[in-house]
Design a protein around this motif. Structure first.
Motif, PDB file in Angstrom:
ATOM      1  N   ARG A  25       8.599  11.801 -45.732  1.00 35.40           N
ATOM      2  CA  ARG A  25       8.334  11.921 -47.166  1.00 35.40           C
ATOM      3  C   ARG A  25       6.830  11.988 -47.421  1.00 35.40           C
ATOM      4  O   ARG A  25       6.355  12.797 -48.222  1.00 35.40           O
ATOM      5  N   ARG A  56       5.568  15.420 -46.500  1.00 36.01           N
ATOM      6  CA  ARG A  56       5.907  16.412 -47.534  1.00 36.01           C
ATOM      7  C   ARG A  56       4.958  16.283 -48.717  1.00 36.01           C
ATOM      8  O   ARG A  56       4.517  17.266 -49.298  1.00 36.01           O
ATOM      9  N   ASP A  57       4.620  15.046 -49.049  1.00 37.04           N
ATOM     10  CA  ASP A  57       3.714  14.827 -50.183  1.00 37.04           C
ATOM     11  C   ASP A  57       2.317  15.370 -49.869  1.00 37.04           C
ATOM     12  O   ASP A  57       1.667  15.973 -50.732  1.00 37.04           O
ATOM     13  N   ARG A 107       2.470  19.061 -50.278  1.00 36.94           N
ATOM     14  CA  ARG A 107       2.605  19.419 -51.705  1.00 36.94           C
ATOM     15  C   ARG A 107       1.254  19.304 -52.405  1.00 36.94           C
ATOM     16  O   ARG A 107       0.867  20.166 -53.181  1.00 36.94           O
ATOM     17  N   ARG A 108       0.523  18.244 -52.086  1.00 31.60           N
ATOM     18  CA  ARG A 108      -0.783  18.048 -52.738  1.00 31.60           C
ATOM     19  C   ARG A 108      -1.783  19.108 -52.290  1.00 31.60           C
ATOM     20  O   ARG A 108      -2.606  19.566 -53.078  1.00 31.60           O
ATOM     21  N   PRO A 129       0.921   5.360 -51.148  1.00 30.51           N
ATOM     22  CA  PRO A 129       1.250   6.759 -51.474  1.00 30.51           C
ATOM     23  C   PRO A 129       0.273   7.396 -52.467  1.00 30.51           C
ATOM     24  O   PRO A 129      -0.033   8.590 -52.352  1.00 30.51           O
ATOM     25  N   SER A 166      -1.965  10.645 -51.741  1.00 33.16           N
ATOM     26  CA  SER A 166      -1.910  11.831 -52.609  1.00 33.16           C
ATOM     27  C   SER A 166      -3.317  12.271 -53.004  1.00 33.16           C
ATOM     28  O   SER A 166      -3.631  13.468 -52.993  1.00 33.16           O
TER      29      SER A 166
END
Lengths: 185, 101
Positions: free
Chosen positions: A24, A27-28, A31-32, B13, B17
């Motif tokens: 996960r 994938r993040d 995506r970013r 997280p 990000s």
């Protein structure tokens, strides 16, 4: 000791499967990264307006004031291009242009997008050839004014859409390629 | 799996990000990062402070006209940490896939 804590933290964060949590997270990350690339150049409206006015002046001025202005117009055009390039590469300049980011070019272009970029270049060259033909042979009076108005107006009206289209083309070639998480570049 | 490569700062997280977003750009405006990650300004500011203290993110403040702006960029250390972290995560996934029938 801290390593085992770290592993426990990874495991706890998913409560069942650390590998699912890792997948996960990967994938993040991808995506970013895609999100950052998608932030490519959609500039403020005023940039298209200035570009349109510059093109109009460039083509119309020799018809209105005479040929003697042409070198001066070309010189001013080069100056404007230099200012634009400097603005594009600096933080404050980019912000003024309406660009919130400067996307890294490494790995941005790809064989997939090269075809469309080539098509764009051919289109620009075709327009330049038509301009040279009409101006060179003076096909009709005030041809420069008419051409300048047409091209400048097109830039003002369609400039942002053209910009978005080019950005989308650049992005298009990236789809399906390995992401950062699939291996080192 | 080698947990030494997993960065404790990037296990969060939100911080992962932010760094993933910044790795694709030379710099980004604070407001753009805030909108992209979907955080409030104060929440992003807190996370950025953590990353800045660790040397992963560099912050520059300035003005465009009269408007204050803040720009963020990933430092070399941040880039290296993210790469190591991603490699470690990938290894976890690969090892898990190798174990599954």
């Amino acid at each position: 000791m801290w390593m085992s804590n770290l592993l426990a933290e990874v495991a706890m964060s998913d409560r069942s499967d650390p590998s699912a949590e890792a997948a996960r997270a990967l994938r993040d990350v991808d995506r970013r990264r895609s999100q950052a690339r998608a932030s490519m150049p959609i500039e403020s409206r005023w940039v298209s307006v200035v570009a349109g006015v510059v093109v109009f002046v460039l083509l119309a001025a020799p018809d209105v004031f005479g040929e003697w202005v042409r070198p001066w117009i070309n010189f001013a055009m080069l100056g404007l291009l230099a200012v634009y390039e400097i603005m594009r590469r600096t933080r404050r300049g980019s912000s003024a242009l309406g660009r919130p980011t400067l996307v890294r070019k490494v790995g941005l272009a790809s064989p997939g997008s090269a075809y469309f970029v080539r098509l764009g270049l051919i289109a620009v060259l075709a327009v330049a050839a038509v301009v040279a033909l009409v101006q060179g042979y003076r096909l009709f009076p005030y041809a420069g004014v008419v051409l300048g108005a047409l091209l400048g107006g097109a830039l003002i009206v369609f400039g942002p859409a053209w910009h978005r289209y080019l950005a989308a083309l650049t992005m298009r070639g990236r789809r399906g390629e390995a992401g950062a998480v699939d291996g080192p570049r | 799996m080698d947990p030494a490569d997993l960065d404790p700062v990037l296990l969060d997280p939100t911080r992962l990000s932010i760094t993933s977003l910044l790795v694709g750009v030379k710099w980004a405006e604070f407001a753009w990062v805030r909108d992209s990650v979907g955080l409030s300004a104060s929440a992003l500011s807190k996370q950025v402070s953590t990353l800045e203290a660790r040397g992963y993110v560099e912050v520059e403040k300035g003005y465009v006209g009269k408007r204050p702006r803040t720009w963020l960029n990933l430092s070399g250390a941040g880039r290296a940490a993210l790469n190591s972290h991603v490699t470690a995560l990938r290894r976890i996934v690969e090892e898990s896939e190798g174990r599954s029938p």
